[in-house]
Design an enzyme around this catalytic site. Structure first.
Site, PDB file in Angstrom:
ATOM      1  N   GLY A 251       4.038 -24.734   7.200  1.00  0.00           N
ATOM      2  CA  GLY A 251       4.928 -24.232   8.243  1.00  0.00           C
ATOM      3  C   GLY A 251       4.605 -22.815   8.669  1.00  0.00           C
ATOM      4  O   GLY A 251       4.570 -21.907   7.867  1.00  0.00           O
ATOM      5  N   CYS A 252       4.355 -22.642   9.959  1.00  0.00           N
ATOM      6  CA  CYS A 252       4.242 -21.317  10.552  1.00  0.00           C
ATOM      7  C   CYS A 252       4.360 -21.466  12.041  1.00  0.00           C
ATOM      8  O   CYS A 252       4.324 -22.579  12.569  1.00  0.00           O
ATOM      9  CB  CYS A 252       2.920 -20.635  10.185  1.00  0.00           C
ATOM     10  SG  CYS A 252       1.493 -21.313  11.044  1.00  0.00           S
ATOM     11  N   GLY A 253       4.489 -20.362  12.739  1.00  0.00           N
ATOM     12  CA  GLY A 253       4.708 -20.420  14.170  1.00  0.00           C
ATOM     13  C   GLY A 253       3.513 -20.886  14.966  1.00  0.00           C
ATOM     14  O   GLY A 253       3.636 -21.156  16.155  1.00  0.00           O
ATOM     15  N   LEU A 254       2.338 -20.991  14.353  1.00  0.00           N
ATOM     16  CA  LEU A 254       1.132 -21.359  15.080  1.00  0.00           C
ATOM     17  C   LEU A 254       0.574 -22.709  14.635  1.00  0.00           C
ATOM     18  O   LEU A 254      -0.538 -23.055  14.997  1.00  0.00           O
ATOM     19  CB  LEU A 254       0.050 -20.284  14.897  1.00  0.00           C
ATOM     20  CG  LEU A 254       0.444 -18.869  15.305  1.00  0.00           C
ATOM     21  CD1 LEU A 254      -0.713 -17.921  15.045  1.00  0.00           C
ATOM     22  CD2 LEU A 254       0.857 -18.811  16.764  1.00  0.00           C
TER      23      LEU A 254
END
Length: 288
Positions: free
Chosen positions: A126-129
């Protein structure tokens, strides 16, 4: 605005969902005595976005204005292209859990696109990118702001000052709790037309975008003012919402500035009554 006046201005339902009362101890360094008082705390709970029966994302959010939240999230995350792609929204309490599910019935073409995106994300952490295939693909994920033939918004310094002076008193939940972010839609005269609050700054902006989706407010008629720092994700949401000016009381990150430059977004940080700092596209400020 005093706390008692804020309580009068909010509905009982909004207060019940957004605020929790708890007994606390207040201490003063200069005194050995403690004071037992009731404090009003910001509510935070899991909110699941469920599209055509499939749970897509769970966010920790303040459980008010959830329809605005669902619409804004769907638009800013490009799950839908337009408000007309949502056929129905229903908020459901989930027995045995601490959260709320927001069920959206969306157009089949949008749902097919969402399912394809979910397959591409499988296995990523999980991460914004997540889901971007390369660093070179990052700018392509954030579109340039388009005005559709309309004039580029031009902001007067006096309008920004007027808005920041009014912002604090138009955050009723934050006045009660001290723990809420705000995202406000401000016209070019400096008047706050819409405001949404949440414990999360991204959620507050999504709620505002959702509230603006009725078409009464367009990106070239004003700007967004936020009580937070400016991260890459906020710039991304602004670009998808086609809003060209974002101002905030704190600083942007370096990546946020880079993406704003490419997307044609004017970023203004450290907005105070004595001044502000412009990080990108200063040509949108009227020379005074």
């Amino acid at each position: 605005m005093r706390r008692d006046k804020v309580n009068e201005s909010l509905s009982d339902n909004a207060l019940e969902r957004a605020i929790r009362v708890r007994q606390v101890q207040r201490h003063v360094y200069a005194s050995p005595q403690q004071q037992d008082i009731s404090d009003q705390l910001a509510e935070e709970m899991p909110v699941a976005m469920v599209f055509n029966g499939i749970s897509h994302a769970v966010m920790l959010a303040t459980p008010v204005d959830l329809e605005d939240f669902a619409i804004g999230f769907s638009l800013s995350e490009q799950i839908i292209d337009d408000l007309s792609d949502i056929y129905d929204i229903e908020c459901r309490e989930t027995p045995g859990t601490l959260g709320v599910e927001v069920h959206l019935h969306i157009a089949a073409s949008c749902f097919a696109r969402l399912k394809e995106r979910r397959r591409s994300l499988a296995g990523n952490t999980g991460c914004g990118l997540c889901g971007i295939e390369s660093l070179q693909a990052l700018p392509a994920q954030v579109p340039p702001v388009s005005y559709g033939g309309r004039a580029v918004p031009m902001l007067h310094k006096s309008s920004l000052l007027k808005a920041i002076q009014a912002l604090g008193m138009q955050q009723p939940f934050n006045i009660l709790t001290g723990a809420m972010h705000a995202a406000a839609w401000v016209d070019l005269e400096g008047d706050i037309r819409l405001l949404r609050e949440d414990v999360g700054r991204h959620n507050a902006l999504d709620k505002l975008i959702g509230a603006m989706s009725d078409g009464d407010h367009t990106g070239n008629e004003g700007f967004v003012l936020m009580s937070s720092r400016i991260s890459y994700e906020l710039v991304q949401k602004m670009a998808h919402a086609n809003i060209a000016i974002l101002a905030a009381i704190s600083a942007p990150t370096a990546l946020a500035i880079d993406i704003a430059e490419r997307s044609g977004i004017c970023l203004i940080g450290f907005v105070r009554e004595h001044g502000f700092v412009v990080y990108s596209h200063p040509e949108m400020l009227v020379a005074e």
